[in-house]
Design an enzyme around this catalytic site. Structure first.
Site, PDB file in Angstrom:
ATOM      1  N   SER A   1     -12.783  -7.748   0.599  1.00 48.18           N
ATOM      2  CA  SER A   1     -12.216  -7.692  -0.907  1.00 48.18           C
ATOM      3  C   SER A   1     -12.546  -9.050  -1.487  1.00 48.18           C
ATOM      4  O   SER A   1     -13.558  -9.834  -1.467  1.00 48.18           O
ATOM      5  CB  SER A   1     -10.978  -7.292  -0.850  1.00 48.18           C
ATOM      6  OG  SER A   1     -10.514  -6.472  -2.280  1.00 48.18           O
TER       7      SER A   1
ATOM      8  N   ARG B   1       1.639  -3.301  -8.822  1.00 49.63           N
ATOM      9  CA  ARG B   1       1.717  -2.814  -7.400  1.00 49.63           C
ATOM     10  C   ARG B   1       1.001  -1.618  -7.146  1.00 49.63           C
ATOM     11  O   ARG B   1       0.120  -1.223  -6.516  1.00 49.63           O
ATOM     12  CB  ARG B   1       2.437  -3.719  -6.588  1.00 49.63           C
ATOM     13  CG  ARG B   1       2.498  -3.303  -5.081  1.00 49.63           C
ATOM     14  CD  ARG B   1       1.223  -4.131  -4.529  1.00 49.63           C
ATOM     15  NE  ARG B   1       1.005  -3.870  -3.132  1.00 49.63           N
ATOM     16  CZ  ARG B   1      -0.006  -4.367  -2.275  1.00 49.63           C
ATOM     17  NH1 ARG B   1      -1.142  -5.212  -2.764  1.00 49.63           N
ATOM     18  NH2 ARG B   1       0.199  -4.461  -0.997  1.00 49.63           N
TER      19      ARG B   1
ATOM     20  N   ASP C   1     -14.825   3.913  -0.339  1.00 46.22           N
ATOM     21  CA  ASP C   1     -14.203   2.602  -1.196  1.00 46.22           C
ATOM     22  C   ASP C   1     -14.546   2.958  -2.786  1.00 46.22           C
ATOM     23  O   ASP C   1     -15.932   2.643  -3.011  1.00 46.22           O
ATOM     24  CB  ASP C   1     -14.708   1.501  -0.593  1.00 46.22           C
ATOM     25  CG  ASP C   1     -14.205   0.155  -1.219  1.00 46.22           C
ATOM     26  OD1 ASP C   1     -13.271   0.423  -2.365  1.00 46.22           O
ATOM     27  OD2 ASP C   1     -14.262  -0.827  -0.841  1.00 46.22           O
TER      28      ASP C   1
ATOM     29  N   HIS D   1     -10.926   1.516   0.168  1.00 44.57           N
ATOM     30  CA  HIS D   1     -10.847   0.151   0.339  1.00 44.57           C
ATOM     31  C   HIS D   1     -10.203  -0.598   1.276  1.00 44.57           C
ATOM     32  O   HIS D   1     -10.723  -1.251   1.995  1.00 44.57           O
ATOM     33  CB  HIS D   1     -10.534  -0.459  -1.155  1.00 44.57           C
ATOM     34  CG  HIS D   1     -10.557  -1.867  -1.326  1.00 44.57           C
ATOM     35  ND1 HIS D   1     -11.964  -2.533  -1.206  1.00 44.57           N
ATOM     36  CD2 HIS D   1      -9.839  -3.004  -1.511  1.00 44.57           C
ATOM     37  CE1 HIS D   1     -11.901  -3.768  -1.286  1.00 44.57           C
ATOM     38  NE2 HIS D   1     -10.535  -4.068  -1.629  1.00 44.57           N
ATOM     39  N   ASP D   2      -8.948   0.003   1.589  1.00 42.79           N
ATOM     40  CA  ASP D   2      -7.953  -0.560   2.659  1.00 42.79           C
ATOM     41  C   ASP D   2      -8.724  -0.394   3.972  1.00 42.79           C
ATOM     42  O   ASP D   2      -8.111  -1.094   4.798  1.00 42.79           O
ATOM     43  CB  ASP D   2      -6.718  -0.141   2.489  1.00 42.79           C
ATOM     44  CG  ASP D   2      -5.822  -0.838   1.728  1.00 42.79           C
ATOM     45  OD1 ASP D   2      -6.257  -1.839   1.203  1.00 42.79           O
ATOM     46  OD2 ASP D   2      -4.829  -0.559   1.543  1.00 42.79           O
TER      47      ASP D   2
END
Lengths: 408, 408
Positions: free
Chosen positions: B176, B246, B342, B375-376
């Site tokens: 990232s 968040r 992602d 993405h994680d």
């Protein structure tokens, strides 16, 4: 029948005025921004178990109901939509949200069809919702308004159809949350819906959909000006929270490609980055504008209620966990439409609806429109979508024996 | 060289202490949560034109630097990451964010490599940033901290490498925003980077990426407790706004499939929906938890600054609009890794990096890992990703003549 149809300016609580609902469509109250008060004698039993009544619906109609009352098209609006489907919005002055689709000689041809669009229950454009006055207290409902569902919205719409004497709809059409209502109509009133066009929608809200809605709701309730929902009584409005909610949602309405094409990394009114926190990028400026203008036309509590209604929607769960059960024995003709770049209600959701309809041998056609415009494509100039909708409506009208285009 | 390396507890402003930087790696200050004060004599000239100095970097090291100082791996962290890459976070107590990757005998093997991770400039875990004290005023910097870029972060890291006497990195690895730093290192210091592993990243932030960051920033600055950025002086914290930021960001870190698999429409500690606005759904409860715990470990202004640094990142734009120019003549070996689900940094972004590297005949391998985790995935247990990284590092180490696994 005790429900009544009145004009906006002469709204009355008098149940006996029901006689003013004409027997023949030619005399129907028509035009934009009508009001009707329903549920005087028989309140609406909401899914949450609360009885709501009387309640108001705001709506607009276009065109004329034929003598047989068989040419009515109900257009259902999306989350922040309204009944100004083909005429300018009273606050923004912008053209009706589906003015490309609905009008004389257009796809939803008001020269042929009697078109009605109803502001959903819980909204803020005239229908009963949290910003309206609770008759029991004389104060705005706020968070004391009962939580409503897509099913409740549709039941309320059916009451208006009853009041108008319209037994059967030629078609129910809607995109996004409007598509949820279309599916709900076909499920709940299979004999009242000849044709159903759910567009860019799903039979249930996904985890990601719920997640985005929850972010928007938290943005609103985190704004101190929300005042526990009683901001109207305190002469405040949670504009910052509502703007953030709108900004987050707006991203989901566009595809990544559309954002890239429209804005890319282009700068806003400057030639170099400022090394600061102003809106250097066009996409930032655009989003801020979307947020700031939204608060002028929409009520924050309505946003909470309607997002919740969408979250709760799950036609499979309501039917024993099997979506096909929702349409068992249906005679309705369906046209399911999705857009290839819609990541909010992706094509896979529409496919699930189509598979369920196939499982009960329903008459269904399905088109995935190739588009890079994302979810909002259903509101935009998309020739393949327009041709699909036109073709389906023409075919269905012919099947029902309605006059052809130009014969009206 | 006047920069100095000190332990956290004995931090000093004395430039002459630079002699304490040892000549040989064996005596290097090692361990978790070190502090170094740099830029006493020669401030860091930031991209915005401001000179920053002295400035502090917090960092952790693992393993030993070999005599030739050729076995250093710099691990770069993501937006809300920190230097606790392999040891528990001091606030949350959770294991280091890459504990599966970094450690003795692991993929980034601290028995073989000297691993360093540096809290980025602008962050809030010990490195200079808006929550730290401005030496000129004795008050927190707040929004008076200069806007920093990915390039500035890397320049600051290079100063620490200088101070440690490390001329050349065996590898720079990051996911990232960490991948942005890895690419920036390879671009700015081609002779100092033997191998570069940009993971789940891009050479520039897209319009959609910027849009999501802008939503987060607006959520923060809309919180009245933000106080124009001076919340620390007012003993407040914009916790509600930061939590909303968040929550919105967190959705983008997971794929739609992952959200469906983890939560679907399952209810949280209840058997039926409540027709209310509590967290009926597990995904709502999860998001609220993510928001509420984040504010305990992260500074709101740092969130503004670091998201801005990511938005500004564009290696193509900085190099005449042609990404390949950024890597002209490079001898660095690249391993570019993306994840199929992602959607924040989709594979197409990695492909653009690979195409640019191919255009300059760079040594590059590329793997799109099939994963539904979004993405994680780069932070999670993904065997194909781990095997790819292991294989690349082993090959590169062999090429450089470093001892094989188990020979260390």
């Amino acid at each position: 029948m005790t429900d009544q149809v009145d004009s906006h300016d002469t709204q009355t609580q008098d149940d006996t005025a029901a006689a003013r609902v004409p027997e023949r469509g030619a005399e129907l109250p028509r035009g934009q921004d009508q009001r009707v008060v329903l549920g005087h004698d028989k309140p609406l039993r909401l899914d949450c178990g609360i009885d709501l009544g009387p309640f108001t619906l705001a709506y607009s109609t276009y065109g004329s109901l034929n003598a047989e009352k068989t040419n009515c098209i109900l257009v259902c609006h999306a989350l922040t939509g309204d009944h100004f489907v083909a005429d300018p919005h009273p606050t923004t002055g912008k053209p009706g949200w589906w003015h490309q689709i609905v009008g004389p000689g257009k796809i939803v041809d008001t020269d042929r069809f009697f078109v009605i669009c109803i502001n959903v229950l819980g909204s803020c454009m005239g229908s009963s919702g949290p910003a309206e006055t609770d008759p029991a207290t004389g104060k705005p409902w706020g968070m004391r308004f009962p939580v409503i569902t897509i099913g409740d919205m549709v039941q309320a719409q059916a009451r208006l159809m009853d009041a108008l004497g319209i037994e059967r709809l030629f078609a129910v059409i809607g995109g996004s949350m409007g598509g949820m209502q279309a599916l709900e109509w076909a499920h709940t009133f299979p004999d009242r819906v000849f044709a159903c066009v759910p567009i860019a929608t799903s039979y249930r809200h996904s985890a990601q959909n719920i997640a985005f809605h929850e972010v928007g709701r938290q943005a609103i309730v985190s704004d101190p000006d929300w005042c526990g929902g009683d901001y109207l009584e305190h002469d405040k409005r949670p504009e910052r929270g509502l703007a953030v909610a709108r900004m987050a949602a707006h991203i989901t309405y566009l595809s990544e490609q559309a954002l890239h094409r429209k804005f890319g990394r282009r700068l806003q009114d400057r030639s170099t980055i400022t090394y600061g926190f102003e809106a250097d990028f066009q996409v930032e400026s655009y989003l801020r504008y979307q947020g700031s203008t939204f608060v002028d036309r929409f009520d924050a509590n309505s946003y909470l209620y309607i997002t919740r209604a969408m979250d709760y929607f799950d036609l499979a769960e309501e039917n024993g966990g099997r979506l096909a059960n929702a349409f068992m024995g249906t005679k309705t003709r369906f046209c399911v439409i999705s857009f290839s770049s819609d990541w909010l209600f992706p094509t896979s959701e529409s496919r699930a609806v189509v598979h369920a309809l196939n499982a009960v041998a329903a008459n269904v056609s399905f088109v995935e429109v190739q588009s890079d415009k994302g979810h909002d494509a259903f509101l935009l100039d998309e020739p393949e979508f327009h041709e699909t909708l036109q073709g389906f409506l023409d075919g269905a009208a012919e099947h029902l024996g309605l006059p052809r285009r130009g014969e009206g």
